[in-house]
Design a protein around this motif. Structure first.
Motif, mmCIF file in Angstrom:
data_model
loop_
_atom_site.group_PDB
_atom_site.id
_atom_site.type_symbol
_atom_site.label_atom_id
_atom_site.label_comp_id
_atom_site.label_asym_id
_atom_site.label_seq_id
_atom_site.Cartn_x
_atom_site.Cartn_y
_atom_site.Cartn_z
ATOM 1 N N TRP A 42 0.826 -1.318 -0.057
ATOM 2 C CA TRP A 42 0.069 0.010 0.045
ATOM 3 C C TRP A 42 0.788 1.329 -0.131
ATOM 4 O O TRP A 42 0.510 2.372 0.680
ATOM 5 N N VAL A 43 2.070 1.257 -0.592
ATOM 6 C CA VAL A 43 2.846 2.483 -0.936
ATOM 7 C C VAL A 43 2.326 3.024 -2.084
ATOM 8 O O VAL A 43 2.164 2.411 -3.145
ATOM 9 N N GLU A 44 2.082 4.366 -2.063
ATOM 10 C CA GLU A 44 1.465 5.436 -3.438
ATOM 11 C C GLU A 44 2.849 5.356 -4.015
ATOM 12 O O GLU A 44 3.777 5.749 -3.656
ATOM 13 N N ALA A 45 2.600 5.317 -5.427
ATOM 14 C CA ALA A 45 3.301 5.860 -6.516
ATOM 15 C C ALA A 45 3.292 7.242 -6.619
ATOM 16 O O ALA A 45 2.575 7.876 -5.991
ATOM 17 N N SER A 46 4.682 7.825 -6.822
ATOM 18 C CA SER A 46 4.714 9.214 -6.862
ATOM 19 C C SER A 46 3.830 9.735 -8.062
ATOM 20 O O SER A 46 3.489 8.792 -8.804
ATOM 21 N N PRO A 47 3.368 11.070 -7.808
ATOM 22 C CA PRO A 47 2.686 11.489 -8.825
ATOM 23 C C PRO A 47 3.393 11.304 -10.325
ATOM 24 O O PRO A 47 2.618 11.260 -11.279
ATOM 25 N N GLU A 48 4.689 11.664 -10.627
ATOM 26 C CA GLU A 48 5.329 11.447 -11.651
ATOM 27 C C GLU A 48 5.302 9.966 -12.067
ATOM 28 O O GLU A 48 4.859 10.078 -13.381
ATOM 29 N N GLN A 54 0.147 6.076 -16.886
ATOM 30 C CA GLN A 54 -1.078 6.532 -17.610
ATOM 31 C C GLN A 54 -0.879 6.816 -18.965
ATOM 32 O O GLN A 54 -1.370 6.649 -19.895
ATOM 33 N N GLN A 55 0.140 7.695 -19.179
ATOM 34 C CA GLN A 55 0.504 8.489 -20.482
ATOM 35 C C GLN A 55 0.915 7.037 -21.360
ATOM 36 O O GLN A 55 0.749 7.163 -22.664
ATOM 37 N N GLN A 56 1.595 6.088 -20.959
ATOM 38 C CA GLN A 56 2.284 4.992 -21.756
ATOM 39 C C GLN A 56 0.769 4.444 -22.430
ATOM 40 O O GLN A 56 0.724 4.025 -23.280
ATOM 41 N N VAL A 57 -0.191 4.101 -21.410
ATOM 42 C CA VAL A 57 -1.229 3.544 -21.830
ATOM 43 C C VAL A 57 -2.273 4.190 -22.848
ATOM 44 O O VAL A 57 -2.478 3.786 -23.825
ATOM 45 N N VAL A 58 -2.472 5.656 -22.556
ATOM 46 C CA VAL A 58 -3.179 6.293 -23.426
ATOM 47 C C VAL A 58 -2.397 6.550 -24.915
ATOM 48 O O VAL A 58 -3.198 6.758 -25.715
ATOM 49 N N ALA A 59 -1.244 6.423 -24.872
ATOM 50 C CA ALA A 59 -0.455 6.405 -26.179
ATOM 51 C C ALA A 59 -0.874 5.073 -27.094
ATOM 52 O O ALA A 59 -0.411 5.244 -28.232
ATOM 53 N N GLN A 60 -1.178 4.156 -26.576
ATOM 54 C CA GLN A 60 -1.700 2.938 -27.333
ATOM 55 C C GLN A 60 -3.075 3.061 -28.235
ATOM 56 O O GLN A 60 -3.895 4.108 -27.660
#
Length: 172
Positions: A42-48, A54-60
């Motif tokens: 349950w450690v949060e990813a950094s905002p970056e 997400q940017q990698q996904v939406v580029a598909q």
């Protein structure tokens, strides 16, 4: 329908299950935002990190992305052609959250980050109850905006509507 956001009024509304089933029926890969956001234990990813993933996904060319995460919705909104919004009554959402806690006790669900064992606390339940109404209103405003922008919007308010939507893809 190539770039799909599955969002909902609350935890427990069925976003993850719906997205998984839709992905199986359409052959489109599903990304669960919780898997991108939560690191082990349950450690949060950094905002970056969260933004970059997400940017990698939406580029598909084709994708289904499931989860609300309003703070980063702008990334998905720019690319999405179809929005599927699930809204079930608060009592149903709460029941499902409690059921999920029992069902996956001590386990990690496939839609959550690896090593994040199922948990629930009073604060999470209070969050669901105290924000449900406001989120419902916000989501309706967002759905109107998406429709005005020419995106295909599906507003599914009952289990029958949800199943009916999936059934249309089973016949294709």
């Amino acid at each position: 329908m190539n770039k799909v956001m599955v969002i909902g009024v609350s935890a427990g509304v069925g976003k993850s299950t719906f997205a998984r089933r839709l992905g199986e029926l359409t052959g489109i890969e599903v990304t669960h935002l919780d898997r991108l956001f939560w690191k082990p234990n349950w450690v949060e990813a950094s905002p970056e990190e969260f933004l970059a993933a997400q940017q990698q996904v939406v580029a598909q060319e084709r994708w289904i992305m499931e989860g609300n995460y309003a703070g980063t919705v702008h990334i998905r909104e720019l690319h999405v052609d179809t929005v599927i919004y699930l809204e079930l009554p608060l009592r149903v959402c709460l029941y499902r959250v409690l059921k999920r806690r029992v069902q996956y006790h001590g386990q990690t669900r496939q839609d959550i980050g690896e090593g994040c064992k199922e948990k629930m606390d009073k604060a999470f339940l209070e969050f669901i109850v105290t924000t449900y109404g406001a989120r419902k209103k916000t989501m309706m405003e967002r759905m109107r905006r998406y429709a005005e922008e020419g995106k295909t919007v599906h507003y599914l308010k009952t289990q029958r509507q949800i199943q009916g939507f999936l059934d249309t893809y089973m016949k294709k």
